[in-house]
Design an enzyme around this catalytic site. Structure first.
Site, PDB file in Angstrom:
ATOM      1  N   GLU A  63       0.856  -1.209   0.000  1.00  0.00           N
ATOM      2  CA  GLU A  63       0.000   0.000   0.000  1.00  0.00           C
ATOM      3  C   GLU A  63       0.876   1.238   0.000  1.00  0.00           C
ATOM      4  O   GLU A  63       1.847   1.322   0.759  1.00  0.00           O
ATOM      5  CB  GLU A  63      -0.906   0.002   1.233  1.00  0.00           C
ATOM      6  CG  GLU A  63      -2.076  -0.943   1.075  1.00  0.00           C
ATOM      7  CD  GLU A  63      -3.063  -0.859   2.225  1.00  0.00           C
ATOM      8  OE1 GLU A  63      -2.919   0.028   3.080  1.00  0.00           O
ATOM      9  OE2 GLU A  63      -3.970  -1.691   2.254  1.00  0.00           O
ATOM     10  N   THR A 233      -7.088   0.386 -19.946  1.00  0.00           N
ATOM     11  CA  THR A 233      -6.765  -0.973 -19.527  1.00  0.00           C
ATOM     12  C   THR A 233      -5.461  -1.371 -20.202  1.00  0.00           C
ATOM     13  O   THR A 233      -5.074  -0.784 -21.219  1.00  0.00           O
ATOM     14  CB  THR A 233      -7.863  -1.962 -19.931  1.00  0.00           C
ATOM     15  OG1 THR A 233      -8.224  -1.698 -21.283  1.00  0.00           O
ATOM     16  CG2 THR A 233      -9.077  -1.858 -19.055  1.00  0.00           C
ATOM     17  N   LYS A 236      -5.805  -4.933 -23.638  1.00  0.00           N
ATOM     18  CA  LYS A 236      -6.474  -4.992 -24.952  1.00  0.00           C
ATOM     19  C   LYS A 236      -5.391  -4.973 -26.039  1.00  0.00           C
ATOM     20  O   LYS A 236      -4.543  -5.853 -26.022  1.00  0.00           O
ATOM     21  CB  LYS A 236      -7.485  -3.844 -25.057  1.00  0.00           C
ATOM     22  CG  LYS A 236      -8.620  -3.976 -24.011  1.00  0.00           C
ATOM     23  CD  LYS A 236      -9.723  -2.964 -24.222  1.00  0.00           C
ATOM     24  CE  LYS A 236     -10.922  -3.214 -23.338  1.00  0.00           C
ATOM     25  NZ  LYS A 236     -10.828  -2.628 -21.986  1.00  0.00           N
TER      26      LYS A 236
HETATM   27  N1  DSN Z   1     -15.717  -4.884 -21.487  1.00  0.00           N
HETATM   28  C1  DSN Z   1     -14.808  -4.079 -22.273  1.00  0.00           C
HETATM   29  C2  DSN Z   1     -15.053  -4.260 -23.728  1.00  0.00           C
HETATM   30  O1  DSN Z   1     -15.250  -5.384 -24.134  1.00  0.00           O
HETATM   31  O2  DSN Z   1     -15.028  -3.308 -24.476  1.00  0.00           O
HETATM   32  C3  DSN Z   1     -14.868  -2.690 -21.880  1.00  0.00           C
HETATM   33  O3  DSN Z   1     -14.701  -2.593 -20.515  1.00  0.00           O
END
Ligand code: DSN
Length: 422
Positions: A63, A233, A236
């Site tokens: 933390e 994120t 991706k």
């Molecule tokens: N669930 C993600 C998507 O598939 O675009 C976005 O958070």
């Protein structure tokens, strides 16, 4: 460097301790290998990132932030976080980076926490037109706690109308404006959003979750020079571990750090933070830049193939890694298409299209993306073949063609193994 035999993943130990879960993991690996993975928000992360995620970094409580922790013994995890922060700042040209958000939604929650108070007005893209749950959905904290003013896309162009965005902003004077989407295939004009935010004195937050990997690979323009804060994120197109990250201007660094910890989160997931550092190193290479460009080329080839098969691309095409495909011209719903494709080992998701006559649980469209197939090494001719598979699968109402399509899918993906077999 010698590898300690206990540094991390030990699948044999898992198999003997919990054969049930071990077999689920193996079956999921087989599912990923043996089908087409076209969900626009998924990818195949590298063995280096997977090794980091499976490491004993998972054990450490940390933390706080490097050299300002609430626990002892943080010297090694501090190094990983500092390396990751410096890599993020260098890769994106950002003043400040926070690698601790557990997810994109957590990153967005922290951005709200840093800049707005419950009851404040926030402007964001409507979920029905491609926004995200955290951009104001009634069932999400954003819609429950804030006064959300949505904008969408024009009915004729299916693109953001910046004059309309400006008019809504001038009328409602939001404290924060969010741009970024989960199902918008076109580039976003960050300079236009910056000008609108400046005109009304709003913070500009860019939720770059979907396209930050394309930015990292220098395949599309960056929001970083324009935004007060960029959330995203890491799993991706960026191809890192599942998690979130935030970049911001220097003047917002303290507010963002405090909003992530202690306002929204406790201990960071240090194995994930280290995995993000690894992914950032991978994303800074020429090979990754080539990958990012090919992701877009493949998405455009796949979209063209689906149009040739009688489907309609929302907005007429794509500039990014994803396409939103309207199935109304062929009389199939998104929900049916998803199930039929699944039976043929093609994984994609149903999706609402702008001004959709169907409820979201059915949807008139599908969303397809090319991050995973491009990681496998597929190129334009493969995308044409994939479009043909999708076309046959979505029309396969009685399921009679599913097995033969699945066999052909299997032949294609065997040429491009997602993870080599040991
Ligand atoms: N669930 C993600 C998507 O598939 O675009 C976005 O958070």
């Amino acid at each position: 460097m010698a590898t300690d035999t206990f540094f991390g993943p030990d699948f044999e130990a898992l198999e003997s301790t919990d054969p049930e879960i071990a077999s689920v993991i193996l079956a999921e690996l087989e599912r990923q290998r043996s089908g087409l993975q076209l969900i626009a928000s998924e990818n195949f992360t590298s063995p280096a990132v997977l090794a980091t995620l499976g490491s004993t970094m998972s054990n450490k409580y940390a933390e706080g932030y490097p050299s300002k922790r609430y626990y002892g013994g943080c010297a090694e995890v501090d190094k990983a976080e500092v390396i990751g922060i410096e890599r993020a700042k260098a890769l994106f040209g950002a003043d400040h980076a926070n690698l601790q958000p557990h997810s994109g939604a957590s990153a967005n929650l922290a951005a709200y926490g840093a800049f707005v108070m419950p009851g404040d007005t926030v402007m964001a893209m409507s979920l029905a037109h491609g926004g995200h749950l955290t951009h104001g959905s009634k069932v999400n904290f954003s819609g429950k706690w804030f006064t959300i003013v949505p904008y969408g896309v024009r009915a004729d162009t299916e693109r953001i109308d910046y004059d309309e965005v400006r008019a809504i902003a001038l009328e409602h004077r939001p404290k924060m404006i969010i741009c970024g989407a989960t199902a918008y295939p076109r580039l976003i004009d960050f300079a236009a959003f910056r000008a609108i935010a400046d005109e009304v004195g709003a913070i500009l937050m860019v939720d770059a979750a979907h396209f930050i990997g394309l930015v990292a690979g220098k395949a599309i323009p960056s929001p970083v020079p324009y935004a007060d804060v960029v959330t995203f994120t890491t799993h991706k197109v960026l191809r890192g571990p599942r998690g979130g990250m935030i970049l911001c201007k220097a003047e917002h660094a303290a507010a963002i750090d405090k909003a992530v910890f202690p306002m929204m989160q406790g201990g960071p997931l240090m194995h994930a933070v280290a995995g993000k550092a690894v992914a950032l190193k991978e994303a800074a290479t020429p090979a990754y830049q080539h990958y990012a460009q090919q992701v877009i080329i493949n998405a455009q080839a796949l979209t063209a193939g689906l149009i040739d098969e009688g489907m309609r691309a929302v907005s007429g095409g794509t500039d990014t890694h994803l396409a939103l495909i309207d199935l109304q011209p062929i009389g199939v719903t998104g929900a049916d298409a998803e199930v039929r494709c699944d039976a043929a080992r093609i994984t994609l998701n149903k999706n609402a299209i702008p001004y959709d006559p169907q409820p979201p649980s059915i949807g008139s469209g599908i969303r397809v993306g090319t991050p995973a197939t491009t990681t496998q090494g597929m190129t334009e001719p493969d995308m044409k073949e994939v479009a043909g598979f999708i076309s046959r699968a979505v029309r396969d109402a009685d399921g009679s063609a599913a097995a033969s399509i699945a066999a052909e899918v299997g032949d294609l993906v065997r040429k491009y193994p997602a993870y080599p077999r040991g």
